[in-house]
Design a protein around this motif. Structure first.
Motif, PDB file in Angstrom:
ATOM      1  N   ALA A   1      16.578  32.945  32.953  1.00 19.58           N
ATOM      2  CA  ALA A   1      17.229  33.622  31.750  1.00 19.58           C
ATOM      3  C   ALA A   1      16.530  33.373  30.758  1.00 19.58           C
TER       4      ALA A   1
ATOM      5  N   SER B   1      26.181  34.481  20.767  1.00 18.42           N
ATOM      6  CA  SER B   1      26.258  34.558  22.201  1.00 18.42           C
ATOM      7  C   SER B   1      24.901  34.871  22.786  1.00 18.42           C
ATOM      8  N   ARG B   2      24.580  34.565  23.985  1.00 14.23           N
ATOM      9  CA  ARG B   2      23.570  34.802  24.885  1.00 14.23           C
ATOM     10  C   ARG B   2      23.191  36.495  25.020  1.00 14.23           C
ATOM     11  N   LEU B   3      23.093  37.150  24.084  1.00 12.26           N
ATOM     12  CA  LEU B   3      23.192  38.576  24.094  1.00 12.26           C
ATOM     13  C   LEU B   3      22.144  39.185  23.305  1.00 12.26           C
ATOM     14  N   LYS B   4      21.432  40.335  23.856  1.00 15.99           N
ATOM     15  CA  LYS B   4      20.249  40.839  22.901  1.00 15.99           C
ATOM     16  C   LYS B   4      20.987  42.077  22.246  1.00 15.99           C
ATOM     17  N   LYS B   5      22.095  42.554  22.270  1.00 17.56           N
ATOM     18  CA  LYS B   5      22.710  43.358  21.314  1.00 17.56           C
ATOM     19  C   LYS B   5      24.182  42.717  21.248  1.00 17.56           C
TER      20      LYS B   5
ATOM     21  N   VAL C   1      28.631  44.533  27.036  1.00 20.31           N
ATOM     22  CA  VAL C   1      27.291  43.917  26.825  1.00 20.31           C
ATOM     23  C   VAL C   1      27.434  42.139  27.458  1.00 20.31           C
ATOM     24  N   VAL C   2      26.295  42.222  28.329  1.00 20.47           N
ATOM     25  CA  VAL C   2      26.464  40.757  29.087  1.00 20.47           C
ATOM     26  C   VAL C   2      25.016  40.217  28.895  1.00 20.47           C
ATOM     27  N   PRO C   3      24.818  38.886  29.070  1.00 29.21           N
ATOM     28  CA  PRO C   3      23.521  38.467  29.169  1.00 29.21           C
ATOM     29  C   PRO C   3      22.752  39.016  30.183  1.00 29.21           C
TER      30      PRO C   3
ATOM     31  N   ASP D   1      20.569  38.460  32.339  1.00 29.39           N
ATOM     32  CA  ASP D   1      20.456  38.124  33.777  1.00 29.39           C
ATOM     33  C   ASP D   1      21.841  38.356  34.824  1.00 29.39           C
ATOM     34  N   GLN D   2      23.051  38.843  33.695  1.00 30.79           N
ATOM     35  CA  GLN D   2      24.459  38.853  34.557  1.00 30.79           C
ATOM     36  C   GLN D   2      24.545  40.189  35.018  1.00 30.79           C
TER      37      GLN D   2
ATOM     38  N   ASP E   1      18.702  45.195  27.648  1.00 26.31           N
ATOM     39  CA  ASP E   1      19.181  44.269  26.744  1.00 26.31           C
ATOM     40  C   ASP E   1      20.892  44.200  27.195  1.00 26.31           C
TER      41      ASP E   1
ATOM     42  N   ASN F   1      23.301  45.974  28.119  1.00 21.44           N
ATOM     43  CA  ASN F   1      24.267  46.762  27.416  1.00 21.44           C
ATOM     44  C   ASN F   1      24.802  47.880  28.611  1.00 21.44           C
TER      45      ASN F   1
ATOM     46  N   GLY G   1      30.045  35.293  29.248  1.00 18.13           N
ATOM     47  CA  GLY G   1      29.466  35.125  27.814  1.00 18.13           C
ATOM     48  C   GLY G   1      29.021  36.605  27.137  1.00 18.13           C
ATOM     49  N   GLY G   2      29.623  37.560  27.549  1.00 11.27           N
ATOM     50  CA  GLY G   2      29.495  38.958  27.163  1.00 11.27           C
ATOM     51  C   GLY G   2      30.647  39.221  26.123  1.00 11.27           C
TER      52      GLY G   2
END
Lengths: 467, 467
Positions: A111, A188-192, B348-350, B352-353, B380, B382, B416-417
């Motif tokens: 990840a 948080s570990r988010l891109k968005k 939205v989530v990491p 890898d999730q 990303d 989403n 973590g989303g």
């Protein structure tokens, strides 16, 4: 200014209950050791009343609760590599030492993230990522000694910011203790994310005034295996600085673009006993690094890069081998023999204004008795002027430094620049911060600080004076 | 809740003095027009008491001063494309319409930035940049109708966020009017800055609760002239989502990675009368776009991309021509014939999730009577789930939607989303925001809002309830 209480035996007892007796020190030697960071002027140092080492976020929170209860200021301390008096306990009280919270908790290859405590050394995080074929792109020049918590608190810059951004761009989330001693995770570990206020970016770069960073989740990137380094030599500053936008527009994405003026080039060549081409000809050097994933691209990119350098008017283009980098690294060291006492600026301007800024301020410096050399992270508009006192009197040096900075700061703001690109305001530039910041913006900052830290317990006297 | 006064004839007179008589409207038709945005449920709409059109930052400031003086709430309105009730004046008062402040003030090719008023259309900014060979990388799906001020306020996402980030990453600085009616500029046209708190990132994404964005300086990037588009077909979701990290690790920097589940694929192919390969086989599609500066790289990248898709277990890899994009674009439209009433999620989530999240929530949805399809900006993390009411009763629909979301939101937070990736909280998700946000973080947000907007005048009832 807020009224603080002295550290009492009762508070010391409570602190010992939280962190253990061995982690609470009030002996003279310890206090003396923590009265400064990279600051060398004794007049700017200040003794703490107690130094507390913490081992966990919970301990940090408990210390902050006590500090609020006893109304005693707390100065969090990372590696103490601040050059802006950021780690000096200017109002006494507690120095909160984060160095024992130094674990790299996780490197997640799949990840692509790392989790580290605030006291982990930046270079150790870089190396741990590299061992898994990944890149941690935060790279302050002090990476070998500084700690990640301090990097985040100051939004440290460094050599790779052109391509990757500064420290705040490398962070997914931070576990923080608030000024009133609560624990939370921001980001948080988010891109968005469009879920409420972006508090992580507010706390990062607040120099430990809005929260103590205890743990961070960091972005890792694919590590480009190939590197291209060249040095372009210019006899005309204007031409030199057109290089940056031209590189960017060509989609070359340089990792770093480092500028050395003719003074630094000459002094560092002499100090390093390396004779680089043209080093006595009053020229400046731009060292450009690029990274690539594909070996086939190396030659093509090198060629394109050389072409753009020549088009921009470079009088010579060299491969930047170890010798060039040695000269670059020895720049500051080389000025030690020229002047025992020196001061460094950390100005930042829009990239297209670098040439103007260097020329204007170099001209301005001629009015004074100190000598001024210039280094720049040219790719991101960050200028470090090195002022050398030489044999000036203390009084003249101070008065002239002040006069120069009054002119320089006004000028930099007029260009849309700021007084710190990567070193922070600390205690050292509070006066300038309050003078040059837009009053509405400054009032917003103070309102936020007061709202989150009503007793002004956390790192008071840094960034600005709230009371 | 704060106590507001009604809009009085006296206030209307004062407003007219500021913006001119023609820009203050209280007729029934106007009020009715501004009672909603993209919201279609009449129960969530709310009439303003007056709609005010502004022409300058100074007018915005003067209106905010009056609103504070008269204690009347103000709801700033951009294009009204919010799907989270972000532009609905839920507490009445003034709707402040920004659409007349629509100038693109500058496109600076050399320094690569644009300056635009808040009411400029996003697509016009994109086109103006493109005309100069540059890219404005903010690209919400509603780019043709939305305005840049709204994009910044909501931190809009869109299709290119994998490579370029969301709207907040495209902005150098914002000229804002504070909740109390002061004018300031936050941020600056710099690549590096460690000079005080990062207020621009705090205000951006605050959905118009911490400041009204009036003007912005936007980053422009070099426009990559070449594009590679492929569609990878998978019969296994787990395999599909391994594609994203593998692309990133290979340094391929995709511009977008769009996911369509088998339901959407089927319904949109039928609606579009396009028979894409495998569309009846229960497969999902991942559409990947990549950009490049060098024509020579196109073939090599296409090959590398296809190779990675195949390695990750794609059963087929196609060139993503116009037909694929048409199917993607018609997805939502295609569900209209299946259900008049529908609701869309914006989780939205990491990254890898994603697979876990899609599988878990698709399974969960089977417990209910509504139909659920899934689209995702997979690059990303989403996810947009489309819930279709079909012939369910109003009561069952509402009760089941609520029940599903209770499970979904808890689950997303456990990964973590967050509950909004790009649409914002608006008024619609305040309940969930208050329920699922960490209490310390929420308290910090409320403290900041109160500090900057003591009377809760600016966009109350959005993001969270302060009182």
């Amino acid at each position: 200014m807020a009224k603080y209480n002295p550290v009492t035996p009762e508070l010391l007892e409570e602190l010992k209950k939280v962190v253990g007796e061995a982690n609470v020190k009030t002996d003279a030697e310890t206090l003396d050791r923590f009265k400064t960071d990279e600051e060398t002027d004794p007049r700017l140092m200040h003794l703490p009343e107690v130094v507390v080492w913490v081992n966990s976020t919970e301990e940090v929170a408990a210390v902050m609760k006590l500090a609020n209860q006893f109304v005693v200021p707390v100065t969090p301390r990372s590696a103490g590599t601040s050059v802006s008096d950021g780690a000096i306990p200017v109002l006494g009280g507690i120095v909160l030492n984060m160095e024992k919270m130094n674990k790299i908790i996780e490197i997640n290859e799949d990840a692509m993230y790392a989790v580290a405590e605030a006291g982990a050394r930046t270079i150790d995080i870089q190396m741990a990522a590299k061992a898994k074929g990944l890149l941690y792109a935060g790279d302050p020049c002090s990476a070998e000694s500084c700690l990640i918590g301090g990097n985040i608190a100051t939004n440290a810059g460094g050599n790779k910011a052109v391509r990757y951004g500064t420290t705040r761009h490398q962070v997914y989330s931070v576990e923080v203790v608030t000024p009133t001693g609560e624990i939370t995770t921001l980001g948080s570990r988010l891109k968005k994310c469009s879920t409420g206020y972006c508090l992580e970016q507010l706390v990062m770069g607040s120099e430990g005034t809005l929260g103590i960073i205890c743990k961070a989740t960091l972005k890792l990137l694919p590590l480009p295996p190939h590197k291209v380094d060249i040095a372009a030599v210019y006899d005309d500053l204007d031409k030199a600085v057109t290089l940056v936008p031209n590189l960017v527009k060509a989609g070359l994405e340089p990792t770093s673009v480092e500028f050395m003026d003719s003074n630094f080039l000459k002094s560092s060549c002499e100090y390093s006993e390396i004779k680089l081409p043209h080093c006595d000809e009053g020229v400046c050097y731009l060292i450009v690094s690029m990274e690539t994933f594909n070996e086939d691209e190396v030659d093509a990119k090198m060629e394109k890069l050389a072409e753009i350098c020549e088009e921009s008017g470079a009088i010579d283009v060299l491969e930047a081998d170890e010798r060039v980098w040695t000269v670059r690294k020895n720049c500051l060291e080389s000025t030690r023999s020229l002047s025992k006492i020196a001061q460094s600026d950390d100005l930042v301007v829009p990239v297209d204004q670098i040439a103007n800024c260097i020329k204007r301020l170099t001209e301005e410096a001629k009015k004074y008795d100190f000598t001024m050399f210039c280094l720049a992270h040219a790719g991101d508009g960050n200028l470090h002027f090195q002022h050398m006192k030489g044999d000036m009197s203390d009084e003249a040096w101070e008065q002239q430094q002040h006069a120069f900075h009054e002119t320089a700061y006004s000028y930099v703001y007029s260009l849309g620049g700021r007084i710190s690109g990567e070193h922070g305001i600390g205690a050292k530039k509070v006066y300038a911060m309050e003078k040059y910041t837009d009053p509405v913006e400054l009032a917003m900052m103070k309102a936020i600080k007061k709202a989150l830290d009503p007793l002004d317990i956390l790192n008071p006297g840094k960034v600005m004076n709230v009371y």
